[in-house]
Design a protein around this motif. Structure first.
Motif, short mmCIF file in Angstrom:
data_model
loop_
_atom_site.label_atom_id
_atom_site.label_comp_id
_atom_site.label_asym_id
_atom_site.label_seq_id
_atom_site.Cartn_x
_atom_site.Cartn_y
_atom_site.Cartn_z
N MET A 227 -74.76 -13.62 -60.40
CA MET A 227 -75.32 -11.95 -60.16
C MET A 227 -73.83 -11.73 -60.78
N LEU A 228 -73.30 -12.27 -60.17
CA LEU A 228 -71.63 -11.57 -59.87
C LEU A 228 -71.18 -12.22 -61.15
N GLY A 229 -71.29 -13.01 -61.94
CA GLY A 229 -70.63 -13.70 -62.65
C GLY A 229 -71.45 -14.06 -64.35
N LEU A 230 -72.20 -15.09 -64.40
CA LEU A 230 -73.48 -15.30 -65.31
C LEU A 230 -74.11 -14.28 -65.76
N PHE A 231 -74.58 -13.46 -65.30
CA PHE A 231 -75.16 -12.11 -65.67
C PHE A 231 -74.13 -11.09 -66.02
N LYS A 232 -72.88 -10.89 -66.42
CA LYS A 232 -72.17 -10.06 -66.21
C LYS A 232 -71.84 -10.54 -68.02
N ASN A 233 -71.98 -11.37 -68.41
CA ASN A 233 -71.78 -12.55 -69.34
C ASN A 233 -71.63 -11.52 -70.32
N ILE A 234 -71.48 -10.81 -71.70
CA ILE A 234 -71.78 -10.31 -72.30
C ILE A 234 -71.96 -11.23 -73.86
N ALA A 235 -72.12 -12.61 -73.54
CA ALA A 235 -72.36 -13.34 -74.45
C ALA A 235 -73.81 -13.04 -75.25
N LEU A 236 -74.30 -13.51 -76.87
CA LEU A 236 -75.77 -13.89 -77.30
C LEU A 236 -76.69 -14.16 -76.23
#
Length: 364
Positions: A227-236
């Motif tokens: 939640m802190l990292g991966l869900f913040k990623n804005i990649a496709l």
């Protein structure tokens, strides 16, 4: 800014602390009869101490103490982790009811939500960023509780949950460093160190189990780090990245739900038909089964990293490979083709042919 020397020192502190803490915790478990007794659905033959997760929790805490991170959600994450560990310890000692365990997990999730740490949005291809709005809290609760229990469910063979979670965390650590998610990297690195320190005691044949104390703690922390990292990623396709990283525990859990529902069994009732148990039935040894699960986790982790940085075309290719791997897992679990395993059996046949050829060559 990340200081890589500090990261390595913190991980080493967590590793050494967990390694040495496992010894007194093992004695403590034996003294208070907190042991995992051999029963019909389990494969171990002797009573084994099972609060080793306490060593992981304390070791990771000491590593984090060295880093002394400052973060807006740190207090609530810590309180949630404490609730999870206490709930796990109670379950390891008293085998508490599933509803009580679920209550502990919901309380831990409520700490995160109260601090504002929720899954607010996801990125969809061709559409872009979608705000989850009123569904954010529900999705967050489902994610935290789901991943916590997913790690718990794969904790069926010696060293399996420890290794699979470590591989997933390594993927998360890499992506956190690339995206400069400092706090996520801090959490990941200390838990990786703690896991490696514990793995010495937990790999086959295990001298101590992590129990629900450890598996629930690892699941909770992995959910938090994502939640802190991966869900913040804005990649496709970024909403798929955490699912790929955690594909092994997620799909093992999903397959278990489908299997139990189709057999009209209680969803929460444990059984010995998880993927890792099926590998044993196919004929692999305990150690081989664990290493195969490690290999699947590593493949998914690498694919997730590629996915996070890839173009649309590469993302689609990665998706295809992921689907093939999931199909193989489903075959092993006996959920496709009427329980038949065409791909798996083909691979096993090929391996046997190679083995027989090598044996014949040696005999000549």
């Amino acid at each position: 800014m990340l200081n890589y020397i500090d990261l390595m020192i913190a991980s080493f502190i967590a590793l050494i602390a967990t390694f040495f803490l496992a010894f007194p915790i093992k004695k403590l478990a034996i003294k208070f009869n907190i042991v995992d007794l051999p029963v019909r659905r389990k494969i171990h033959k002797n009573a084994t101490p099972r609060i080793g997760g306490l060593a992981i929790f304390l070791g990771a805490s000491l590593g984090l103490l060295y880093l002394q991170p400052s973060h807006v959600h740190l207090l609530e994450i810590s309180l949630g982790a404490l609730v999870i560990v206490i709930t796990g310890m109670l379950d390891d000692r008293y085998d508490i009811r599933p509803i009580v365990k679920l209550s502990g997990q919901l309380i831990a999730a409520s700490f995160l939500i109260s601090s504002g740490l929720i899954i607010e949005r996801i990125t969809l291809p061709f559409i872009g960023m979608i705000d989850l709005g009123v569904f954010s809290v529900l999705i967050t609760v489902l994610w935290v509780v789901g991943i916590t229990n997913a790690i718990n469910l794969i904790d069926g063979l010696d060293g399996l949950a420890t290794g699979v979670s470590t591989i997933a965390l390594l993927s998360m650590l890499f992506m956190a460093i690339v995206d400069m998610q400092v706090f996520a990297a801090y959490l990941a690195i200390v838990i990786i160190g703690a896991n490696l320190g514990f793995l010495y005691h937990n790999f086959y044949p295990a001298k101590i189990y992590m129990g629900d104390t450890g598996s629930n703690f690892l699941g909770y922390m992995i959910a938090v780090i994502s939640m802190l990292g991966l869900f913040k990623n804005i990649a496709l396709f970024s909403f798929i990245i955490p699912v790929i990283v955690l594909a092994v525990p997620i799909f093992d859990t999903l397959f278990a739900i489908i299997r139990r529902a189709s057999n009209k069994q209680q969803i929460m009732k444990p059984d010995n038909k998880h993927i890792h148990y099926q590998l044993l039935r196919v004929g692999f040894t305990h150690r081989q089964s664990v290493l195969i699960m490690y290999a699947f986790s590593l493949l998914f982790g690498i694919l997730a990293i590629l996915f996070s940085e890839a173009s649309l075309v590469v993302s689609l290719l990665v998706t295809l490979v992921v689907l093939i791997l999931i199909h193989v897992l489903a075959e092993i679990a006996g959920l496709v083709a009427g329980g038949k395993r065409p791909v798996v059996d083909g691979v096993l046949k090929l391996l046997r042919i190679k083995k027989d050829t090598a044996v014949n060559g040696q005999n000549k």
